[in-house]
Design a protein around this motif. Structure first.
Motif, PDB file in Angstrom:
ATOM      1  N   ARG A  82       0.827  -1.207   0.000  1.00 27.43           N
ATOM      2  CA  ARG A  82       0.000   0.000   0.000  1.00 27.43           C
ATOM      3  C   ARG A  82       0.864   1.261   0.000  1.00 27.43           C
ATOM      4  NH1 ARG A  82      -2.304  -0.988   4.262  1.00 27.43           N
ATOM      5  NH2 ARG A  82      -1.395   0.546   5.697  1.00 27.43           N
ATOM      6  N   LYS A  83       1.949   1.255   0.768  1.00 27.60           N
ATOM      7  CA  LYS A  83       2.825   2.419   0.812  1.00 27.60           C
ATOM      8  C   LYS A  83       3.521   2.644  -0.524  1.00 27.60           C
ATOM      9  CE  LYS A  83       2.212   3.380   5.221  1.00 27.60           C
ATOM     10  NZ  LYS A  83       1.598   4.653   5.675  1.00 27.60           N
ATOM     11  N   GLU A 142       2.479   1.743  -3.471  1.00 27.81           N
ATOM     12  CA  GLU A 142       1.508   2.231  -4.450  1.00 27.81           C
ATOM     13  C   GLU A 142       1.290   3.738  -4.296  1.00 27.81           C
ATOM     14  OE1 GLU A 142      -2.007  -0.013  -3.939  1.00 27.81           O
ATOM     15  OE2 GLU A 142      -1.233  -1.832  -4.928  1.00 27.81           O
ATOM     16  N   TYR A 143       1.226   4.180  -3.068  1.00 30.08           N
ATOM     17  CA  TYR A 143       1.042   5.613  -2.840  1.00 30.08           C
ATOM     18  C   TYR A 143       2.282   6.399  -3.269  1.00 30.08           C
ATOM     19  CZ  TYR A 143       0.385  10.026  -0.397  1.00 30.08           C
ATOM     20  OH  TYR A 143       0.279  11.359  -0.099  1.00 30.08           O
ATOM     21  N   ILE A 144       3.480   5.834  -3.005  1.00 29.13           N
ATOM     22  CA  ILE A 144       4.715   6.517  -3.397  1.00 29.13           C
ATOM     23  C   ILE A 144       4.825   6.607  -4.912  1.00 29.13           C
ATOM     24  CG2 ILE A 144       7.237   6.319  -3.378  1.00 29.13           C
ATOM     25  CD1 ILE A 144       6.984   5.140  -0.555  1.00 29.13           C
ATOM     26  N   SER A 145       4.483   5.525  -5.607  1.00 31.23           N
ATOM     27  CA  SER A 145       4.529   5.559  -7.071  1.00 31.23           C
ATOM     28  C   SER A 145       3.481   6.510  -7.643  1.00 31.23           C
ATOM     29  CB  SER A 145       4.314   4.150  -7.626  1.00 31.23           C
ATOM     30  OG  SER A 145       3.057   3.640  -7.207  1.00 31.23           O
ATOM     31  N   GLN A 146       2.379   6.676  -6.916  1.00 30.31           N
ATOM     32  CA  GLN A 146       1.332   7.588  -7.386  1.00 30.31           C
ATOM     33  C   GLN A 146       1.773   9.043  -7.268  1.00 30.31           C
ATOM     34  OE1 GLN A 146      -2.353   7.113  -5.310  1.00 30.31           O
ATOM     35  NE2 GLN A 146      -3.366   8.814  -6.369  1.00 30.31           N
ATOM     36  N   ILE A 147       2.397   9.388  -6.144  1.00 35.67           N
ATOM     37  CA  ILE A 147       2.815  10.782  -5.966  1.00 35.67           C
ATOM     38  C   ILE A 147       4.112  11.085  -6.696  1.00 35.67           C
ATOM     39  CG2 ILE A 147       1.650  10.942  -3.741  1.00 35.67           C
ATOM     40  CD1 ILE A 147       4.330  10.587  -2.370  1.00 35.67           C
TER      41      ILE A 147
END
Length: 220
Positions: free
Chosen positions: A132-133, A135-140
């Motif tokens: 989950r972390k 995915e969020y890092i790749s998103q931002i």
């Protein structure tokens, strides 16, 4: 030479008054003795009464540091101090938390919740947390999207030749208005001039009766 002047000497062959001679002498310094009512001090400069005095509860409560400072101290040196020293800091926090000054300042804390929070152990991230972390890092980490403003809706266009008459009309400076005096206007009436109809007016009997002054009774 006597009188108000000093006699010149071999070391000071000048004429000088006795008053100036007395003022030029250095002052005598007196050493104060600590006897009687004078306060006594130790060699380090501390009053003897401060060491032998009795501490009241009010002074003892005021001497405790603020809880915020003690909590910051414990958090900063938690991994450096020994367990015995940390327990001493905990006792200081408990003593400072129980004073009336902490309660009046509304800065008291719940020590039971604080102990339960310290006993909690930090757990590591699981595979789900890592996923989950990341995915969020790749998103931002993606480049920021640039949103273009919507096009401006304009009316029908016209050729310049069709607009030239109106442009030429607007380019001509407006004619300035000529202001006249009020006496030169057609509707003006001179307030000092008597109307010719007023000169031909004939006073009626009714107007004469109304214009006559009323007789005031003597009693009034």
């Amino acid at each position: 030479m006597g009188g108000k002047y000093e006699v010149p000497t071999s070391t000071f062959p000048y004429k000088i008054s006795r008053r100036i001679q007395c003022l030029s002498l250095p002052r005598r310094y007196y050493m104060d003795s600590y006897e009687g009512s004078m306060p006594q001090y130790t060699k380090s400069g501390t009053r003897q009464s401060a060491l032998t005095g009795r501490i009241v509860d009010k002074s003892n409560d005021m001497a405790w540091p603020s809880i915020r400072r003690l909590l910051i101290l414990k958090r900063m040196y938690k991994n450096r101090f020994s367990q015995e020293r940390l327990e001493k800091i905990d006792r200081m926090i408990e003593a400072s938390n129980g004073t009336v000054y902490s309660k009046m300042a509304n800065c008291t804390i719940d020590l039971k919740k604080m102990d339960a929070r310290d006993l909690k152990k930090k757990k590591g991230w699981t595979d789900t947390d890592w996923k989950r972390k990341m995915e969020y890092i790749s998103q931002i980490a993606e480049p920021k999207k640039v949103f273009q403003p919507p096009p401006v809706k304009r009316g029908k266009s016209m050729p310049l030749e069709a607009l030239m008459p109106r442009i030429e009309e607007m380019s001509v400076p407006p004619s300035s208005k000529c202001y006249k005096r009020m006496s030169q206007e057609a509707w003006y009436r001179n307030p000092l001039k008597v109307s010719p109809h007023a000169l031909k007016y004939v006073l009626t009997d009714r107007m004469k009766k109304l214009a006559t002054a009323r007789a005031v009774p003597a009693g009034d």
